[in-house]
Design an enzyme around this catalytic site. Structure first.
Site, short mmCIF file in Angstrom:
data_model
loop_
_atom_site.label_atom_id
_atom_site.label_comp_id
_atom_site.label_asym_id
_atom_site.label_seq_id
_atom_site.Cartn_x
_atom_site.Cartn_y
_atom_site.Cartn_z
N THR A 1 -4.22 6.05 2.71
CA THR A 1 -4.29 7.67 2.78
C THR A 1 -5.53 8.05 2.40
OG1 THR A 1 -2.33 6.97 3.88
CG2 THR A 1 -3.83 9.34 4.53
N LYS B 1 -10.36 -1.80 7.01
CA LYS B 1 -9.61 -1.95 8.34
C LYS B 1 -9.48 -1.57 9.17
CE LYS B 1 -5.68 2.27 8.13
NZ LYS B 1 -4.27 2.30 7.14
N ARG C 1 0.21 10.31 1.22
CA ARG C 1 0.54 11.42 1.87
C ARG C 1 1.70 12.52 1.23
NH1 ARG C 1 1.05 7.43 7.43
NH2 ARG C 1 -0.77 6.29 6.29
N GLU D 1 0.89 -1.08 -0.25
CA GLU D 1 0.34 -0.14 -0.08
C GLU D 1 0.90 0.76 -0.06
OE1 GLU D 1 -2.29 0.39 3.30
OE2 GLU D 1 -2.72 2.80 3.28
C1 3PG Z 1 -1.20 3.94 7.89
O1 3PG Z 1 -1.53 4.30 6.96
O2 3PG Z 1 -2.00 1.81 8.19
C2 3PG Z 1 -0.51 3.30 9.11
O3 3PG Z 1 -0.15 4.58 9.01
C3 3PG Z 1 0.02 2.58 9.93
O4 3PG Z 1 0.39 2.65 10.96
P1 3PG Z 1 2.06 2.47 10.97
O5 3PG Z 1 2.51 3.34 11.62
O6 3PG Z 1 1.59 2.64 13.21
O7 3PG Z 1 2.49 0.86 11.01
#
Ligand code: 3PG
Length: 207
Positions: free
Chosen positions: A68, A128, A44, A40
């Site tokens: 995101t 999710k 961002r 993924e």
């Molecule tokens: C996401 O968007 O899924 C998260 O930023 C992932 O979370 P993590 O950085 O704690 O793994």
């Protein structure tokens, strides 16, 4: 492919953020060398869409999704860039409705029973769970199983080598996601071998 198919490809979906398109193939290759088949890319950074396009073209064996995704416009951009699926950190009614007009499998994020009910209203059963650790983690997922026994999750947010195994034993968890495989410092220092090693160690925990 449907949303559930994407969650069944691998027990781990790396969540990656691209800071420099020029190193995006190296990063994807480092993960692939460790055994990753799906990833993924978060929207961002401004580099994200170009990297989705590039990795999809250069590495056809890797399934590239976009993360995101906050609204329908971003969903459309992700589709046009070549993403095969999309993930959002949360869900609201406007996005849920508008997402149905765009032909790209969406895995929306939820953190509460109420959000889950909204997701179900719009036919989303593959979700999710975000931010997993901050929203109650494993006990929360266990509690959601009884009332929502058809729903499957990919928990992300606070997942690490230390807790992958425990999350994956849950009946309603198909895979986990997160950024721990490719920490920012390792990307900036081009420590691709280290990323491959973390990936191998992480996938070994899923066996
Ligand atoms: C996401 O968007 O899924 C998260 O930023 C992932 O979370 P993590 O950085 O704690 O793994």
């Amino acid at each position: 492919m449907q949303a559930r198919d994407f969650l069944q490809i691998s027990k781990i979906i790396p969540v990656i953020t691209i800071y420099d398109v020029k190193t995006s193939i190296d990063l994807a290759q480092a993960l692939a060398n460790g055994g990753i088949k799906i990833l993924e890319i978060t929207l961002r950074t401004k580099e994200a869409l170009e990297a989705i396009n590039l990795i999809s073209k250069e590495m056809p064996d890797i399934i590239v999704g976009a993360g995101t995704i906050l609204n329908a416009k971003m969903l459309e951009q992700a589709k046009n860039a070549g993403a095969k699926f999309a993930i959002s950190p949360g869900l609201n009614a406007i996005f849920a409705k508008e997402s149905k007009t765009i032909d790209l499998p969406l895995i929306p994020g939820v953190a509460t029973a109420g959000e889950l009910m909204l997701a179900l209203e719009f036919g989303f059963e593959n979700l999710k769970f975000f931010p997993a650790e901050a929203s109650g983690g494993i006990p929360m997922l266990k509690s959601l199983l009884a009332p929502f026994n058809k729903v499957k999750f990919c928990p992300t947010g606070g997942i690490s080598l230390g807790n992958i195994k425990e999350y994956l034993t849950l009946e309603n968890v198909l895979c986990v996601g997160g950024s721990w495989l490719s920490p920012k410092e390792l990307i900036f220092d081009k420590q691709w071998d280290k990323i491959t090693k973390i990936t191998q160690e992480s996938l070994a925990k899923t066996l």
